[in-house]
Design an enzyme around this catalytic site. Structure first.
Site, PDB file in Angstrom:
ATOM      1  N   ASN A   8      58.522  27.779   0.728  1.00 57.36           N
ATOM      2  CA  ASN A   8      59.881  27.870   0.177  1.00 57.36           C
ATOM      3  C   ASN A   8      60.081  29.323  -0.242  1.00 57.36           C
ATOM      4  OD1 ASN A   8      62.251  27.687  -1.239  1.00 57.36           O
ATOM      5  ND2 ASN A   8      61.540  26.128  -2.684  1.00 57.36           N
ATOM      6  N   ARG A  93      61.480  25.266   3.863  1.00 56.66           N
ATOM      7  CA  ARG A  93      62.788  24.941   3.301  1.00 56.66           C
ATOM      8  C   ARG A  93      63.773  25.962   3.863  1.00 56.66           C
ATOM      9  NH1 ARG A  93      64.493  24.748  -3.003  1.00 56.66           N
ATOM     10  NH2 ARG A  93      66.539  23.872  -2.630  1.00 56.66           N
ATOM     11  N   HIS A 181      71.015  21.415  -1.883  1.00 57.67           N
ATOM     12  CA  HIS A 181      70.068  20.582  -2.640  1.00 57.67           C
ATOM     13  C   HIS A 181      69.761  19.272  -1.903  1.00 57.67           C
ATOM     14  CE1 HIS A 181      71.339  22.694  -6.622  1.00 57.67           C
ATOM     15  NE2 HIS A 181      70.218  23.221  -6.167  1.00 57.67           N
ATOM     16  N   GLU A 380      60.967  18.431  -3.899  1.00 56.70           N
ATOM     17  CA  GLU A 380      61.460  18.908  -2.600  1.00 56.70           C
ATOM     18  C   GLU A 380      60.307  19.205  -1.648  1.00 56.70           C
ATOM     19  OE1 GLU A 380      63.527  21.507  -5.177  1.00 56.70           O
ATOM     20  OE2 GLU A 380      65.396  21.325  -4.071  1.00 56.70           O
TER      21      GLU A 380
END
Ligand code: AMP
Length: 397
Positions: A8, A93, A181, A380
């Site tokens: 990420n 991500r 999100h 996540e």
């Protein structure tokens, strides 16, 4: 068993997680870490969560001057702790998938180029995601790389909620609501279905309240509306972002105050929100501490709370009522006062607070009768690992 490296990448950090997914679907978090302060004084941290000794490597201050050096360091740490050969794939991500990428994708040359074309839609995030992808491609060219999108979960939003009241020619350029999100919302939708399958099929509002903040209205576990829009600037007030404001403010600042577009953009993304209003911090914990001495801290928190209640009202209206409200992310999971104030503000919709539960680490914080309010930690990284592992398994079928 699949061992997934989750990356990420932000403007000055690369966070990583190593997640083991077993054939039965059980997940184990093996390690988490991050390189922060890339390009400045960088800080490295890595923790093994599997109970075995962390073989760390000495990191000098200022070691990572760019994302590639950070990724290279993460790979070295994995090599000495687990062996790079044990990795199945890397999941990234990626903030923006545009209108086309509504599922995770394998990153080949063509797909990476397609993601690069989306940079103008997310100029402050997408380039950093791509920097991590490019770096890993150079450093570990044989490792399969998968992109998981923050926008994808919102692909189910109907046009009436997606389109702005702009001329069609502009909408056709892709100027519409994408929402973000999504990996967090997707994780929460799955968790809620495990917690109570019937509730998950109902009218659910999820409040992702972290440094970035947004709401997502779901029906049957699918997104039908969200507060973030074309960019991650829209909607709720955030740590350093304005959330929605009258767009004429921007014309005024540029035309009359002679600010450039870049200056207005930087101000709205990085110097506004809780930080801008309080003049103290974007960190909710620091603001709570400062409320006794600084009125501006109280004002910032009050505005943050007000905006959640206001936007939640709009979401409840379009869902035709509400069955469950879920708090997640740093503020949503930890700030008991904020949750209490929001639930009080939504009492008209059938919520009443269980104060004891709210002050304990209990998931259900509403009292027995009425609409259900829950606290659920988001994850996540696990969502990215699941999506990555699933795509690899499907390819092998
Ligand atoms: P995230 O972006 O999800 O990591 O969330 C970051 C935000 O969560 C920051 O504003 C933190 O101050 C806030 N936060 C974390 N822990 C707490 C806490 N115990 N009480 C209030 N806010 C918290």
């Amino acid at each position: 068993m699949q061992l997934i490296l989750v990356l990420n990448a932000g403007s000055s950090s690369v966070k990583f997680a190593l997640i083991n997914i077993q054939n039965g679907g059980q997940e184990h978090d093996l390690a988490r870490g991050a390189f922060d302060g890339i390009g400045q004084t960088s800080r490295w941290s890595a923790n093994r969560l599997d109970g075995l000794a962390n073989k760390d490597i000495t990191v000098k201050n200022g070691l990572a001057s760019n994302h590639k050096e950070a990724v290279s360091h993460i790979l070295s740490w994995i090599e000495i702790n687990y062996g790079l050969a044990s990795l199945t794939a890397a999941g990234h991500r990626v903030v923006h998938g545009g209108g086309n990428f509504i599922q995770p994708i394998r990153l080949d040359k063509q797909n990476v180029e397609a993601l690069r074309k989306l940079v103008p839609l997310a100029p402050l995030h997408q380039p950093h995601n791509l920097a991590a992808i490019d770096s890993l491609n150079e450093l570990a060219p044989t490792l399969p790389q998968i992109a998981c999108f923050d926008t994808a979960f919102h692909a189910t939003i109907p046009d009436v909620a997606r389109h702005f009241a702009l001329p069609r020619t502009i909408t056709e350029l892709g100027v519409k609501r994408y929402g973000f999100h999504g990996l967090s919302y997707s994780y929460i939708a799955n968790e809620l279905a495990r917690y109570d399958a019937q509730l998950a099929r109902g009218r659910v509002l999820v409040a992702h309240l972290g440094n970035g903040a947004s709401l997502c209205a779901m029906r049957d576990g699918k997104s039908i509306a969200t507060t973030m829009g074309f960019s991650a600037l829209d909607g709720l007030m955030m740590g350093t972002r304005t959330g929605s404001i009258d767009p004429a403010v921007i014309f005024y600042l540029m035309r009359d105050q002679k600010m450039t577009a870049a200056e207005v953009e930087a101000m709205m993304y990085q110097k506004s929100g809780l930080l801008g209003v309080s003049g103290i911090s974007n960190d909710m914990r620091k603001l709570r501490e400062a409320t006794g001495t600084h009125n501006s801290a109280r004002e910032a928190i009050d505005m943050f709370t007000y905006r959640i209640i206001r936007e939640a009202g709009a979401m409840i209206a379009i869902m035709g009522g509400i069955d469950a409200l879920i708090f997640t992310a740093g503020i949503g999971e930890n700030d008991t006062e904020l949750r209490a104030d929001v639930i009080k503000g939504l009492s008209y919709a059938g919520f009443s607070l269980d104060e004891v539960a709210n002050n304990s680490k209990i998931s259900k914080i509403s009292s027995e009768n009425g609409a259900v309010a829950l606290v659920m930690p988001t994850n996540e990284e696990v969502m990215i690992a699941r999506e990555t592992a699933a795509l690899i398994s499907n390819e092998q079928k």
